[in-house]
Enzyme design. Sequence first.
Site, PDB file in Angstrom:
ATOM      1  N   HIS A   1     -37.054 -39.492  33.148  1.00 10.97           N
ATOM      2  CA  HIS A   1     -35.718 -37.814  32.671  1.00 10.97           C
ATOM      3  C   HIS A   1     -37.480 -37.147  32.779  1.00 10.97           C
ATOM      4  O   HIS A   1     -36.919 -35.948  32.982  1.00 10.97           O
ATOM      5  CB  HIS A   1     -34.959 -37.794  33.551  1.00 10.97           C
ATOM      6  CG  HIS A   1     -33.601 -38.910  33.954  1.00 10.97           C
ATOM      7  ND1 HIS A   1     -33.351 -39.949  33.387  1.00 10.97           N
ATOM      8  CD2 HIS A   1     -33.618 -39.072  35.509  1.00 10.97           C
ATOM      9  CE1 HIS A   1     -32.666 -40.401  34.310  1.00 10.97           C
ATOM     10  NE2 HIS A   1     -32.423 -39.930  35.533  1.00 10.97           N
TER      11      HIS A   1
ATOM     12  N   LYS B   1     -19.976 -43.763  41.066  1.00 16.27           N
ATOM     13  CA  LYS B   1     -20.373 -44.283  39.979  1.00 16.27           C
ATOM     14  C   LYS B   1     -19.824 -44.376  38.289  1.00 16.27           C
ATOM     15  O   LYS B   1     -18.971 -43.264  38.360  1.00 16.27           O
ATOM     16  CB  LYS B   1     -21.995 -44.014  39.540  1.00 16.27           C
ATOM     17  CG  LYS B   1     -23.433 -43.745  40.089  1.00 16.27           C
ATOM     18  CD  LYS B   1     -24.160 -43.461  39.516  1.00 16.27           C
ATOM     19  CE  LYS B   1     -25.602 -43.996  40.735  1.00 16.27           C
ATOM     20  NZ  LYS B   1     -26.682 -42.613  39.937  1.00 16.27           N
TER      21      LYS B   1
ATOM     22  N   ARG C   1     -39.168 -42.775  41.545  1.00 16.77           N
ATOM     23  CA  ARG C   1     -40.378 -43.661  41.004  1.00 16.77           C
ATOM     24  C   ARG C   1     -41.641 -44.302  42.388  1.00 16.77           C
ATOM     25  O   ARG C   1     -42.966 -44.612  42.194  1.00 16.77           O
ATOM     26  CB  ARG C   1     -39.818 -44.434  40.375  1.00 16.77           C
ATOM     27  CG  ARG C   1     -39.174 -43.749  39.266  1.00 16.77           C
ATOM     28  CD  ARG C   1     -37.333 -44.368  39.092  1.00 16.77           C
ATOM     29  NE  ARG C   1     -36.938 -44.404  40.239  1.00 16.77           N
ATOM     30  CZ  ARG C   1     -35.711 -45.418  39.573  1.00 16.77           C
ATOM     31  NH1 ARG C   1     -35.222 -45.626  38.438  1.00 16.77           N
ATOM     32  NH2 ARG C   1     -34.706 -44.932  40.750  1.00 16.77           N
TER      33      ARG C   1
ATOM     34  N   SER D   1     -31.389 -45.733  34.557  1.00 12.82           N
ATOM     35  CA  SER D   1     -30.349 -45.667  33.935  1.00 12.82           C
ATOM     36  C   SER D   1     -29.511 -46.824  33.113  1.00 12.82           C
ATOM     37  O   SER D   1     -28.888 -47.278  32.581  1.00 12.82           O
ATOM     38  CB  SER D   1     -29.155 -44.378  34.467  1.00 12.82           C
ATOM     39  OG  SER D   1     -29.968 -42.883  34.092  1.00 12.82           O
TER      40      SER D   1
END
Length: 165
Positions: A17, A41, A90, A128
């Site tokens: 990030h 989440k 990514r 993460s």
Amino acid sequence: MRVAVYPGSFDPITNGHIDVLERSSKIFDRIIIAVVHNVTKKAMFTLDERVDMIRQSAAHIPNVEISCFSGLLANYLIEKQACAIIRGLRTVTDFEYEMHMAMINREIIPEIDTIFVTSDKNYIFISSSGVKEASMVGANVANLVPPVVNQALKQKYQASISLTT
Ligand code: COA
């Protein structure tokens, strides 16, 4: 002034990030990191903890501001007079999800564009969840996250060990 919003859960912020932030900060006058409470989440860190870790980790980037929001991203963009949404890409697996979100946002607010910032090759495997999972089984993630996050993950790990012993 060209303002962009970089939204995400940031649970927690990673070096990936930070890389996206550093790149975007050269393109826009101001970047607003918008920490979102994502109902889909289960978070490890509270919103306040996440904001605090981002503040410390992004202190070296002068044109970054940090905030939280809930609700519709489009409304937040209007409130902040932003012209763009920043999202990190990514690998090709991110593309479909990100494209879908970008299309929904364009449908809601056509005048705002989503800008995809590609990750440095050293960070394409970081997520993460990945760093949380690795650190919870005792892995050293110091190269993947800012020092303050590394410290916070170690504390969570220690706390989980003392709960099980
Ligand atoms: N480096 C490291 N990790 C990266 C990364 C990078 N460059 N790029 C993506 N990721 C990872 C994140 O770590 C995160 O990992 P995780 O799933 O393990 O937590 C994952 O990719 C993407 O999560 P995140 O960036 O936090 O996005 P999200 O999918 O949780 O949330 C929002 C996306 C917040 C932008 C979206 O849900 C939103 O806009 N919500 C508001 C409601 C709304 O307006 N909805 C309509 C629009 S779709």
